[in-house]
Write an enzyme that holds these catalytic residues in place. Structure first.
Site, PDB file in Angstrom:
ATOM      1  CB  SER A 196      -0.958   0.001   1.179  1.00  0.00           C
ATOM      2  OG  SER A 196      -0.257  -0.183   2.381  1.00  0.00           O
ATOM      3  CG  HIS A 224      -4.130  -1.340  -1.639  1.00  0.00           C
ATOM      4  ND1 HIS A 224      -4.561  -0.037  -1.654  1.00  0.00           N
ATOM      5  CD2 HIS A 224      -3.779  -1.614  -0.363  1.00  0.00           C
ATOM      6  CE1 HIS A 224      -4.452   0.473  -0.436  1.00  0.00           C
ATOM      7  NE2 HIS A 224      -3.977  -0.466   0.367  1.00  0.00           N
ATOM      8  CE  LYS A 255      -7.498  -0.623   1.241  1.00  0.00           C
ATOM      9  NZ  LYS A 255      -7.609   0.530   2.117  1.00  0.00           N
TER      10      LYS A 255
HETATM   11  C1  LIG Z   1      -3.348  -3.810   2.760  1.00  0.00           C
HETATM   12  C2  LIG Z   1      -4.514  -3.487   3.639  1.00  0.00           C
HETATM   13  N1  LIG Z   1      -5.075  -4.459   4.377  1.00  0.00           N
HETATM   14  C3  LIG Z   1      -6.128  -4.207   5.187  1.00  0.00           C
HETATM   15  C4  LIG Z   1      -6.667  -2.952   5.295  1.00  0.00           C
HETATM   16  C5  LIG Z   1      -7.809  -2.711   6.230  1.00  0.00           C
HETATM   17  O1  LIG Z   1      -8.981  -2.530   5.517  1.00  0.00           O
HETATM   18  P1  LIG Z   1     -10.235  -1.673   6.030  1.00  0.00           P
HETATM   19  O2  LIG Z   1      -9.950  -0.241   5.732  1.00  0.00           O
HETATM   20  O3  LIG Z   1     -11.364  -2.214   5.243  1.00  0.00           O
HETATM   21  O4  LIG Z   1     -10.387  -1.929   7.482  1.00  0.00           O
HETATM   22  C6  LIG Z   1      -6.137  -1.917   4.528  1.00  0.00           C
HETATM   23  C7  LIG Z   1      -6.727  -0.562   4.616  1.00  0.00           C
HETATM   24  O5  LIG Z   1      -6.091   0.433   4.628  1.00  0.00           O
HETATM   25  C8  LIG Z   1      -5.027  -2.179   3.694  1.00  0.00           C
HETATM   26  O6  LIG Z   1      -4.467  -1.206   2.958  1.00  0.00           O
END
Ligand SMILES: Cc1ncc(COP(=O)(O)O)c(C=O)c1O
Length: 407
Positions: A196, A224, A255
């Site tokens: 990310s 992502h 997302k």
């Molecule tokens: C790689 C990754 N995993 C998990 C999450 C967590 O997701 P959520 O925002 O739906 O709680 C995110 C969110 O930023 C993320 O970028």
């Protein structure tokens, strides 16, 4: 009087609030006018938002396919509101399962190339639910150092030993597997599919080969990657032609899928177990109806409008190429996530503020997410950005650099 009581009267005990009274960093940034967080958006037009009456081009969102404002998606969300009400007022386990949740699980299992799927209320809870339920005190969780915080927190919650290998260093991962493959509670390898903060893609064929060689289980976080990677937007496995080969895949709806919530997808017995054992599923209320209907509608759009994904990639190539030809360093980005190295924290705040004033919304990325002095401005493109908007972003970067000097 007991000794503890006497001691408490003589010397002040540690006050949990002390750290709050000493926390000044954010207030300093606010007083200097460079505080970038919690910017209140008054209105959103997909690729543009209004903040304090001013329009900004949004290149700081994860709305990769631009589906939050798609007319069909809005219509489906509204219809669900009217049919089911505003919330589920309970856990999936008890009164909080709708036919819509089950329909969504079937659709997701299909597009993610897995046997079965389970929908949680956030992506964060999904990772916590998967890892803390499957791994325990005698297990080991091996993680890429740049994995999302939710994977790290999940391993901590599980009580397993966690070892983090340097980003993308699969030679180190092999060494760790050679050392730990036979631990009593089993081995889990967890990795982001698209990272990310760097915007690069995991080397799935190699990591999958390692997992198989050493009998470890592999979890891919496709937060992502869903909707972005693969011919049908099915994620990292689809991108590499390895659909159905990964043990467990998770994704979020916050997302590309324009909503909130998360999904764990894998073999039916594992999903069935999570459904009855994952505390973050059982002890938390379920995704609200309009949020579920949004994701279902987004999956329809994903199938009907593949040109959106094509446009997303074309936009990513355009913005990254433009930034690079202006001399900006975009590290290892190869996806719609495009970080721009800005150096120190102070400089990054200044850069962020200048871009903001020039009408461009970005996100600063600071340690511990990145190494000291390698702070970044993280940009991410959307399928719905117009060429004119992307040119305006490039122009803003050029003007800001001319004013502040090269990073
Ligand atoms: C790689 C990754 N995993 C998990 C999450 C967590 O997701 P959520 O925002 O739906 O709680 C995110 C969110 O930023 C993320 O970028």
């Amino acid at each position: 009087m007991g000794t503890a009581q006497a001691k408490a009267q003589l010397q002040r005990p540690v006050d949990l609030f002390d750290k709050c009274f000493r926390f000044t960093a954010a207030r300093e940034a606010i007083s200097q006018g460079v505080y970038p967080y919690f910017q209140p958006i008054e209105q959103s037009f997909d690729t543009e938002v209004v903040i304090r009456g001013e329009r900004k081009i949004m290149v700081g969102s994860n709305n990769y396919l631009g589906l939050t404002h798609h007319p069909y998606v809005l219509e489906r969300a509204q219809a669900a509101l009217h049919r089911y009400g505003t919330g589920c007022t309970g856990s999936r386990f008890l009164n909080g399962t709708l036919d819509l949740h089950e329909e969504l699980e079937l659709r997701l299992a299909q597009i993610m190339g897995q046997e079965s799927a389970l929908v949680f209320s956030t992506g964060y809870q999904t990772n916590l639910g998967i890892i803390a339920t499957l791994a325990g005190r005698n297990s080991i969780v091996l993680q890429d150092r740049l994995n999302h915080a939710s994977l790290v927190d999940a391993a901590q919650l599980s009580g397993a030993q966690m070892v983090r290998y340097p980003h993308g260093d699969l030679t180190m991962l092999r060494r760790l597997l050679e050392q730990h493959w036979d631990v009593a509670g089993g081995v889990l390898i967890a990795t982001d599919g698209i990272f990310s903060m760097e915007g690069d893609i995991v080397d799935l064929p190699t990591i999958l080969g390692l997992a198989r060689e050493f009998g470890a289980r592999l979890l891919i976080d496709d937060a992502h990657a869903i909707g972005v990677l693969g011919d049908m937007g099915g994620g990292t496995s689809q991108h590499f032609g390895l659909e159905g080969e990964v043990d467990l895949v998770m994704a979020t709806f916050s997302k590309s899928l324009a909503s909130i919530g998360g999904v764990a997808a894998g073999p039916e017995p594992v999903i069935h177990y999570l459904k009855h054992q994952a505390r973050t599923l059982i002890f938390s209320a379920s995704m609200p109806p309009s949020a579920v209907a949004t994701v279902l509608a987004c999956i329809d759009v994903l199938e009907r409008e593949p040109e959106r994904r094509e446009q997303l990639w074309a936009n990513a190539v355009y913005l990254r190429g433009g930034l690079q030809s202006l001399g900006f360093e975009t590290v290892t980005s190869e996806t719609p996530i495009i970080p721009v190295v800005t150096g120190t924290m102070e400089r990054t705040f200044e850069f962020w503020r200048a871009l903001f004033d020039a009408g461009v919304f970005t996100n600063p990325v600071l340690p511990p997410a990145v190494p000291e002095n390698s702070c970044r401005i993280r940009t991410s493109v959307m399928a719905t950005h117009t060429p004119d908007q992307l040119n305006q972003v490039l122009d803003a970067f050029t003007r800001v650099r001319a004013r502040l000097g090269a990073p």
